[in-house]
Design a protein around this motif. Sequence first.
Motif, PDB file in Angstrom:
ATOM      1  N   LEU A  28       0.829  -1.202   0.000  1.00  0.00           N
ATOM      2  CA  LEU A  28       0.000   0.000   0.000  1.00  0.00           C
ATOM      3  C   LEU A  28       0.863   1.252   0.000  1.00  0.00           C
ATOM      4  CD1 LEU A  28      -2.675  -0.956   2.710  1.00  0.00           C
ATOM      5  CD2 LEU A  28      -2.738  -1.380   0.237  1.00  0.00           C
ATOM      6  N   LYS A  29       0.414   2.229  -0.756  1.00  0.00           N
ATOM      7  CA  LYS A  29       0.986   3.576  -0.707  1.00  0.00           C
ATOM      8  C   LYS A  29      -0.173   4.548  -0.511  1.00  0.00           C
ATOM      9  CE  LYS A  29       4.877   2.435  -3.741  1.00  0.00           C
ATOM     10  NZ  LYS A  29       5.615   2.767  -5.010  1.00  0.00           N
ATOM     11  N   PHE A  30      -0.004   5.470   0.418  1.00  0.00           N
ATOM     12  CA  PHE A  30      -1.050   6.442   0.714  1.00  0.00           C
ATOM     13  C   PHE A  30      -0.583   7.823   0.286  1.00  0.00           C
ATOM     14  CE2 PHE A  30      -1.352   3.027   3.833  1.00  0.00           C
ATOM     15  CZ  PHE A  30      -2.695   2.679   3.770  1.00  0.00           C
ATOM     16  N   MET A  31      -1.430   8.536  -0.446  1.00  0.00           N
ATOM     17  CA  MET A  31      -1.113   9.896  -0.884  1.00  0.00           C
ATOM     18  C   MET A  31      -2.363  10.758  -0.701  1.00  0.00           C
ATOM     19  SD  MET A  31       0.333  11.248  -4.561  1.00  0.00           S
ATOM     20  CE  MET A  31      -1.079  10.601  -5.467  1.00  0.00           C
ATOM     21  N   PHE A  32      -2.333  11.604   0.316  1.00  0.00           N
ATOM     22  CA  PHE A  32      -3.478  12.443   0.641  1.00  0.00           C
ATOM     23  C   PHE A  32      -3.080  13.908   0.510  1.00  0.00           C
ATOM     24  CE2 PHE A  32      -4.228   8.683   3.583  1.00  0.00           C
ATOM     25  CZ  PHE A  32      -5.095   8.051   2.708  1.00  0.00           C
ATOM     26  N   GLU A  33      -3.785  14.630  -0.334  1.00  0.00           N
ATOM     27  CA  GLU A  33      -3.417  16.021  -0.602  1.00  0.00           C
ATOM     28  C   GLU A  33      -4.313  17.012   0.123  1.00  0.00           C
ATOM     29  OE1 GLU A  33      -4.400  18.133  -4.107  1.00  0.00           O
ATOM     30  OE2 GLU A  33      -5.671  16.543  -4.913  1.00  0.00           O
ATOM     31  N   GLY A  34      -3.883  18.276   0.129  1.00  0.00           N
ATOM     32  CA  GLY A  34      -4.627  19.332   0.804  1.00  0.00           C
ATOM     33  C   GLY A  34      -5.096  20.440  -0.105  1.00  0.00           C
ATOM     34  N   GLU A  35      -5.241  20.141  -1.408  1.00  0.00           N
ATOM     35  CA  GLU A  35      -5.642  21.187  -2.354  1.00  0.00           C
ATOM     36  C   GLU A  35      -6.647  20.698  -3.387  1.00  0.00           C
ATOM     37  OE1 GLU A  35      -1.601  23.923  -2.322  1.00  0.00           O
ATOM     38  OE2 GLU A  35      -1.813  22.443  -3.896  1.00  0.00           O
ATOM     39  N   GLU A  36      -7.315  19.601  -3.120  1.00  0.00           N
ATOM     40  CA  GLU A  36      -8.267  19.084  -4.111  1.00  0.00           C
ATOM     41  C   GLU A  36      -9.390  20.069  -4.375  1.00  0.00           C
ATOM     42  OE1 GLU A  36     -11.648  16.897  -5.873  1.00  0.00           O
ATOM     43  OE2 GLU A  36     -11.590  18.001  -3.979  1.00  0.00           O
ATOM     44  N   GLU A  37      -9.843  20.752  -3.336  1.00  0.00           N
ATOM     45  CA  GLU A  37     -10.975  21.667  -3.487  1.00  0.00           C
ATOM     46  C   GLU A  37     -10.598  22.968  -4.186  1.00  0.00           C
ATOM     47  OE1 GLU A  37     -13.723  20.521  -3.143  1.00  0.00           O
ATOM     48  OE2 GLU A  37     -13.911  19.155  -1.450  1.00  0.00           O
ATOM     49  N   VAL A  38      -9.322  23.157  -4.481  1.00  0.00           N
ATOM     50  CA  VAL A  38      -8.896  24.362  -5.210  1.00  0.00           C
ATOM     51  C   VAL A  38      -8.115  24.004  -6.469  1.00  0.00           C
ATOM     52  CG1 VAL A  38      -8.946  25.945  -3.258  1.00  0.00           C
ATOM     53  CG2 VAL A  38      -6.884  24.596  -3.658  1.00  0.00           C
ATOM     54  N   GLY A  39      -8.261  22.763  -6.953  1.00  0.00           N
ATOM     55  CA  GLY A  39      -7.725  22.441  -8.265  1.00  0.00           C
ATOM     56  C   GLY A  39      -6.561  21.487  -8.328  1.00  0.00           C
ATOM     57  N   SER A  40      -5.943  21.130  -7.196  1.00  0.00           N
ATOM     58  CA  SER A  40      -4.858  20.126  -7.165  1.00  0.00           C
ATOM     59  C   SER A  40      -3.656  20.502  -8.011  1.00  0.00           C
ATOM     60  CB  SER A  40      -5.386  18.741  -7.612  1.00  0.00           C
ATOM     61  OG  SER A  40      -6.417  18.284  -6.785  1.00  0.00           O
ATOM     62  N   ASP A  41      -3.382  21.802  -8.165  1.00  0.00           N
ATOM     63  CA  ASP A  41      -2.269  22.209  -9.027  1.00  0.00           C
ATOM     64  C   ASP A  41      -0.938  21.615  -8.575  1.00  0.00           C
ATOM     65  OD1 ASP A  41      -3.961  23.660 -10.600  1.00  0.00           O
ATOM     66  OD2 ASP A  41      -3.482  25.605  -9.715  1.00  0.00           O
ATOM     67  N   ASN A  42      -0.671  21.621  -7.284  1.00  0.00           N
ATOM     68  CA  ASN A  42       0.621  21.135  -6.802  1.00  0.00           C
ATOM     69  C   ASN A  42       0.703  19.618  -6.759  1.00  0.00           C
ATOM     70  OD1 ASN A  42       2.135  23.629  -6.201  1.00  0.00           O
ATOM     71  ND2 ASN A  42       0.415  24.021  -4.830  1.00  0.00           N
ATOM     72  N   LEU A  43      -0.430  18.946  -6.745  1.00  0.00           N
ATOM     73  CA  LEU A  43      -0.402  17.487  -6.809  1.00  0.00           C
ATOM     74  C   LEU A  43       0.170  17.039  -8.148  1.00  0.00           C
ATOM     75  CD1 LEU A  43      -1.217  14.764  -5.437  1.00  0.00           C
ATOM     76  CD2 LEU A  43      -3.298  14.894  -6.809  1.00  0.00           C
ATOM     77  N   GLY A  44      -0.230  17.692  -9.238  1.00  0.00           N
ATOM     78  CA  GLY A  44       0.299  17.335 -10.547  1.00  0.00           C
ATOM     79  C   GLY A  44       1.808  17.469 -10.607  1.00  0.00           C
ATOM     80  N   ILE A  45       2.327  18.536 -10.010  1.00  0.00           N
ATOM     81  CA  ILE A  45       3.780  18.742  -9.978  1.00  0.00           C
ATOM     82  C   ILE A  45       4.443  17.634  -9.164  1.00  0.00           C
ATOM     83  CG2 ILE A  45       5.592  20.318  -9.177  1.00  0.00           C
ATOM     84  CD1 ILE A  45       3.565  22.609  -9.693  1.00  0.00           C
ATOM     85  N   PHE A  46       3.844  17.295  -8.019  1.00  0.00           N
ATOM     86  CA  PHE A  46       4.388  16.247  -7.157  1.00  0.00           C
ATOM     87  C   PHE A  46       4.403  14.904  -7.879  1.00  0.00           C
ATOM     88  CE2 PHE A  46       3.730  12.876  -3.993  1.00  0.00           C
ATOM     89  CZ  PHE A  46       4.803  13.095  -3.141  1.00  0.00           C
ATOM     90  N   VAL A  47       3.322  14.587  -8.564  1.00  0.00           N
ATOM     91  CA  VAL A  47       3.246  13.306  -9.271  1.00  0.00           C
ATOM     92  C   VAL A  47       4.303  13.231 -10.368  1.00  0.00           C
ATOM     93  CG1 VAL A  47       1.804  11.908 -10.805  1.00  0.00           C
ATOM     94  CG2 VAL A  47       0.834  12.862  -8.704  1.00  0.00           C
ATOM     95  N   LYS A  48       4.449  14.293 -11.141  1.00  0.00           N
ATOM     96  CA  LYS A  48       5.458  14.310 -12.211  1.00  0.00           C
ATOM     97  C   LYS A  48       6.862  14.085 -11.654  1.00  0.00           C
ATOM     98  CE  LYS A  48       2.918  17.607 -15.164  1.00  0.00           C
ATOM     99  NZ  LYS A  48       2.806  16.841 -16.428  1.00  0.00           N
ATOM    100  N   ALA A  49       7.127  14.647 -10.467  1.00  0.00           N
ATOM    101  CA  ALA A  49       8.469  14.591  -9.892  1.00  0.00           C
ATOM    102  C   ALA A  49       8.726  13.313  -9.104  1.00  0.00           C
ATOM    103  CB  ALA A  49       8.700  15.805  -8.990  1.00  0.00           C
ATOM    104  N   ASN A  50       7.705  12.499  -8.856  1.00  0.00           N
ATOM    105  CA  ASN A  50       7.858  11.338  -7.981  1.00  0.00           C
ATOM    106  C   ASN A  50       7.258  10.072  -8.593  1.00  0.00           C
ATOM    107  OD1 ASN A  50       8.888  12.385  -5.115  1.00  0.00           O
ATOM    108  ND2 ASN A  50       7.447  13.913  -5.922  1.00  0.00           N
TER     109      ASN A  50
END
Length: 456
Positions: A145-167
């Motif tokens: 299992l890997k858990f990834m919980f973000e804190g910006e889904e309600e405002v567009g998840s802009d930084n999640l995309g950057i995190f995913v690309k980099a990891n």
Amino acid sequence: MTTPAYLTQHQNRFLEELMDWLRIPSVSADPKFHGDVLRAADFLKARLEEAGAANVELCSTAGNPIVYGEYFVGPDRPTVLVYGHYDVQPADPYELWNSPPFEPVIQDGNIYARGACDDKGQVYMHVKALEMMLRDGGAGVPCNLKFMFEGEEEVGSDNLGIFVKANQEKLKADVILISDTGILANDVPSIEVGLRGLSYHEVEVTGPNRDLHSGLYGGAVLNPINALCDMISSLHDADCHITIPGFYDNVAELSPAERAELAQAPFSEADFKQSIGLPAAVGEKGFTTPERTSIRPTLDVNGIWGGYIGEGAKTVIPGKAFAKISMRLVPHQTSDEITALFQKHFASIAPAGVTVQVRPHHGGEPVVTPTDSAAYRAAAKALTTTFGKAPVPTRGGGSIPIVAMFKSELGLDSVLLGFGLDSDAIHSPNEHFGVFNFLKGIETIPEFYKEYAAAR
């Protein structure tokens, strides 16, 4: 299926912990809550560690941190990446809540609080499912299992995309499991296999260079609010068809057989109307209510303001008027395409006497997930086990933009194993999540892992 003994023994503690988390107002859209968002992330990190996850960390981004953790069983086991979000929508208008939005209460079998269903309650199901699998004679965890919980889904998840690309190596997995959706009813389990995309804008209509006295200037200048209302009204025709040129060019039209299959899902028009206090359901001509909310694109005004709105009277013609407008998209529309079409069209319908500015906010792509995969079959078997009947595949009307991003960046399909109900009032006053649904999620998630591991 008999409820696991550990769940029965500890369910009150699980609920108390969730209530503690719901008391933290992790509103990502309002900067004044930034400290609370960080506190919510810290809370989640601590609970993941207590449940048994390893390598739990707060991964920094340009915005709110991502809570990441792992539990590895062995290289021969499949890996599931669990995604969710700990930020919540603004609670406004507070006066419409029957109890304060960040003082959770349990009433009539429901947990009332902002974020109870979307998505803290559903995220917390995964934390407690891990704990249950590892404690007191639990069967253990059959998947990595890997858990990834973000804190910006309600405002567009802009930084999640950057995190995913980099990891991408860090996030390498076989499937993504998401609980941010719902079921048809507590006695009708379902799995969402489609989501609509999103194109969201703020528009500004400017008239005179200041607010004007409506007696001295009325009749001689165009009121920006009047102009904005006329422009918005023109975006639909009498059949509730969106009038933006080219808007429907790439819409995927379902065949009669596909529409007939979707129609098998239980639905009561009378109950639908009663649940939201309306005398009639209206929408695009030629489509049923369930089709309008799932397989058809939409355009809605989410907010409108301008001029004087205080107590009493102030007779002015305002200098500006504003609105927030969103469009839900379906395959094969794209957010970039619809954003460009909307910007061009809205500017073109501005009448003489005003100027228009369109500011795009966040967007997301529509998605359809496969129903012939090992992961989907595992989810269906898990729900069949815990609910006692096979789930119905449905298409959801909401948007989770990161599902398409996960597919494009990680090459992974998602399974939308949610447990909310349409009546849970997410994004609205008096949001709630059923205690039954919370506990049923904790019970079902380990069954998914078991079935998925067996199928791989």
